[in-house]
Motif scaffolding. Sequence first.
Motif, short mmCIF file in Angstrom:
data_model
loop_
_atom_site.label_atom_id
_atom_site.label_comp_id
_atom_site.label_asym_id
_atom_site.label_seq_id
_atom_site.Cartn_x
_atom_site.Cartn_y
_atom_site.Cartn_z
N LEU A 147 0.86 -1.19 0.00
CA LEU A 147 0.00 0.00 0.00
C LEU A 147 0.89 1.23 0.00
O LEU A 147 1.84 1.31 0.80
N SER A 148 0.59 2.20 -0.88
CA SER A 148 1.46 3.37 -1.02
C SER A 148 0.64 4.62 -1.27
O SER A 148 -0.44 4.55 -1.88
N ASP A 149 1.15 5.76 -0.80
CA ASP A 149 0.53 7.05 -1.11
C ASP A 149 1.41 7.87 -2.05
O ASP A 149 1.17 9.06 -2.26
N GLY A 150 2.40 7.22 -2.63
CA GLY A 150 3.33 7.90 -3.53
C GLY A 150 4.63 8.26 -2.86
O GLY A 150 5.67 8.38 -3.52
N THR A 169 -1.46 0.18 12.35
CA THR A 169 -0.28 0.94 12.77
C THR A 169 0.74 0.95 11.64
O THR A 169 0.70 0.13 10.73
N GLY A 170 1.67 1.89 11.72
CA GLY A 170 2.80 1.91 10.79
C GLY A 170 2.54 2.64 9.48
O GLY A 170 3.44 2.73 8.64
N PHE A 171 1.32 3.15 9.30
CA PHE A 171 1.02 3.85 8.05
C PHE A 171 -0.04 4.90 8.30
O PHE A 171 -1.12 4.62 8.82
N PHE A 172 0.28 6.14 7.92
CA PHE A 172 -0.67 7.24 8.04
C PHE A 172 -0.50 8.16 6.84
O PHE A 172 0.61 8.53 6.49
N SER A 173 -1.61 8.49 6.20
CA SER A 173 -1.53 9.34 5.02
C SER A 173 -2.77 10.20 4.91
O SER A 173 -3.88 9.75 5.18
N LYS A 174 -2.58 11.45 4.50
CA LYS A 174 -3.68 12.36 4.25
C LYS A 174 -3.96 12.49 2.75
O LYS A 174 -4.78 13.32 2.34
N SER A 175 -3.29 11.68 1.96
CA SER A 175 -3.45 11.74 0.51
C SER A 175 -4.87 11.35 0.12
O SER A 175 -5.49 10.48 0.74
N SER A 176 -5.38 11.97 -0.94
CA SER A 176 -6.75 11.68 -1.41
C SER A 176 -6.81 10.39 -2.22
O SER A 176 -7.90 9.87 -2.48
N THR A 177 -5.65 9.88 -2.62
CA THR A 177 -5.61 8.62 -3.36
C THR A 177 -4.43 7.77 -2.86
O THR A 177 -3.40 8.29 -2.47
N ALA A 203 -0.74 -6.44 -10.35
CA ALA A 203 -2.00 -5.71 -10.49
C ALA A 203 -1.99 -4.51 -9.55
O ALA A 203 -1.50 -4.60 -8.42
N LYS A 204 -2.53 -3.40 -10.04
CA LYS A 204 -2.59 -2.18 -9.23
C LYS A 204 -4.02 -1.66 -9.17
O LYS A 204 -4.76 -1.73 -10.15
N ALA A 205 -4.38 -1.14 -8.03
CA ALA A 205 -5.70 -0.53 -7.85
C ALA A 205 -5.53 0.86 -7.26
O ALA A 205 -4.71 1.07 -6.37
N GLN A 206 -6.29 1.80 -7.81
CA GLN A 206 -6.28 3.15 -7.25
C GLN A 206 -7.34 3.22 -6.16
O GLN A 206 -8.52 2.95 -6.40
N ILE A 207 -6.91 3.59 -4.97
CA ILE A 207 -7.78 3.62 -3.81
C ILE A 207 -8.21 5.06 -3.50
O ILE A 207 -7.37 5.97 -3.45
N PHE A 208 -9.50 5.24 -3.29
CA PHE A 208 -10.03 6.55 -2.90
C PHE A 208 -10.57 6.43 -1.47
O PHE A 208 -11.70 5.98 -1.27
N PRO A 209 -9.80 6.82 -0.48
CA PRO A 209 -10.27 6.74 0.92
C PRO A 209 -11.49 7.63 1.14
O PRO A 209 -11.53 8.77 0.70
#
Length: 301
Positions: A69-72, A99-107, A130-136
């Motif tokens: 999982l990545s936010d860029g 835990t271990g991951f926090f992001s304010k990114s929109s994708t 395979a990649k999926a674009q996630i929209f929190p």
Amino acid sequence: MQKKRTGTIVILAILLAIVAMGLFLYNSPMFERKPPQITLEKDIHWNLRNPIPLQIKDDCGVKFLRIILSDGENNIVLLNETYATPKKEIDTYVEYPKTGFFSKSSTLILKVEATDGSKWNMFRGNKAVAKAQIFPDTKTPNLLALTNSYKITKGGVALVAFKAEDENLKDVYIKTNFGHLFEPTPFYKEGYFVSLLAWPSHEDTFKAEIVAVDKAGNESKTRVKLFLENKRYRSSTIALKESFIEGKITDLAKRYARDFNTMDDLAKFKFVNETLRSDDEKTIAKVTSAVTPMPSNKRIT
């Protein structure tokens, strides 16, 4: 000359053996060349609570699986698994890390890598990515009951109007305590809905709840507040007249009864009043109850 011929035959035999071996390996299941099949939606609206379903299939069996999982800028490895015995099918779920991951990114980007146990590709196997674009999306839809009938009578209907808004609104419906879903109709302008609600006469009580669900699975609910009026329907007794039986009763029995010629007046009446009426009531109930059946886990208790 004999030695040359013998040498040529030996060389040809070796070449044929090499070609045969190559064909055998090329077509062998051990050297299967198809990469794993990863079933994952490309665009996913995620409320970060409900797990994302993931399926991987491979004829030879999946030997290695990695989920990232990545936010860029920040990455977290959610799964890094090597299977001693390759699995031909993997059904799993991706959960948001606690835990271990926090992001304010929109994708976000969800990346899945799978490698099978084939001996192809210099024994490294076939790899699929395979990649999926996630929209929190953790915000619930805005739901507001605007107006509704003051009361609903047993065996009758009521009206409700409400407003449901969300940038990614997916579904709006009204559910009842007896297992029916009512689909509202858009009216006035975008985001506004209206619906009739029916209370069947055979149901002891009535409860209705408006539900709005967005693409991420966030859900809002609000109860439709109605005064319940219980109504008892009378059972009447009428005197049978010969003219009545010889008229409409006989006409109906003659049209629908298969054994009309063997019927006396009482049999004709019983057929029309019991058999034929029962069939009509079932038809009416089926038509007037043509709403979506509700799964038991969605019913109001």
